[in-house]
Design a protein around this motif. Structure first.
Motif, PDB file in Angstrom:
ATOM      1  N   MET A   1       0.843  -1.161   0.000  1.00  0.00           N
ATOM      2  CA  MET A   1       0.000   0.000   0.000  1.00  0.00           C
ATOM      3  C   MET A   1       0.894   1.231   0.000  1.00  0.00           C
ATOM      4  N   CYS A   2       0.730   2.109  -0.971  1.00  0.00           N
ATOM      5  CA  CYS A   2       1.527   3.335  -1.046  1.00  0.00           C
ATOM      6  C   CYS A   2       0.611   4.554  -1.056  1.00  0.00           C
ATOM      7  N   LEU A   3       1.058   5.626  -0.429  1.00  0.00           N
ATOM      8  CA  LEU A   3       0.307   6.874  -0.394  1.00  0.00           C
ATOM      9  C   LEU A   3       1.261   8.020  -0.110  1.00  0.00           C
ATOM     10  N   VAL A   4       0.766   9.231  -0.203  1.00  0.00           N
ATOM     11  CA  VAL A   4       1.538  10.416   0.164  1.00  0.00           C
ATOM     12  C   VAL A   4       0.898  10.987   1.419  1.00  0.00           C
ATOM     13  N   MET A   5       1.637  10.900   2.527  1.00  0.00           N
ATOM     14  CA  MET A   5       1.131  11.432   3.789  1.00  0.00           C
ATOM     15  C   MET A   5       1.356  12.934   3.820  1.00  0.00           C
ATOM     16  N   ARG A   6       0.484  13.618   4.524  1.00  0.00           N
ATOM     17  CA  ARG A   6       0.559  15.067   4.678  1.00  0.00           C
ATOM     18  C   ARG A   6       0.934  15.391   6.119  1.00  0.00           C
TER      19      ARG A   6
END
Length: 152
Positions: A1-6
């Protein structure tokens, strides 16, 4: 699972100076989770994001996370989980900026002293939320492993 955290993914427990990153609008932290982290860390990050979007303070986020964990609303962090941040394009805040590519090992309740009290740099450190169920050990890797975006 990949995402861009803020920013709201920033540590809300320790280190204290990073708590101000919760509302740092430029923070971009591309991360990929292994299956264990997807099951345990992702719900934590989703809760932090929701609370951040509700304009909660870092203290309120920390308190809500602790309460949710105590009530069993977040999966227990009973084993080590892994993630990596290899993007050359990330922005981890004014104090860090574009840091080294690194592995993140979610090591529940670890303190930096358990790894020898290392300083940030080439050695592993417990960098975020030390002493909590959400402690993160950061292991820098060779800068040549950083991946630059292929945007047009």
């Amino acid at each position: 699972m990949c995402l861009v955290m803020r920013g709201w993914a920033a540590p809300t427990f320790t280190p204290v100076q990073l708590r101000d990153l919760v509302y740092y609008a430029k923070l971009r932290a591309p991360i990929c989770f292994n299956p264990v982290a997807s099951r345990t860390v992702l719900p934590l990050q989703e809760l932090r994001a929701r609370l951040g979007m509700e304009s909660k303070t870092p203290d309120q986020i920390a308190e809500a996370v602790q309460a949710a964990y105590a009530k069993g609303e977040l999966p227990k962090m009973e084993m080590v989980a892994f993630a990596y941040m290899f993007s050359a394009d990330h922005d981890l805040g004014p104090q860090v900026g574009h840091w080294l590519p690194h592995m993140m090992v979610y090591t529940p309740y670890y303190e930096n002293s358990m790894l020898g009290g290392n300083q940030p740099g080439a050695l592993p450190i417990v960098g975020d939320d030390a002493g909590t169920p959400f402690a993160v050990t950061v292991i820098p890797v060779d800068h040549n492993l950083a991946v630059k975006s292929q945007g047009k």
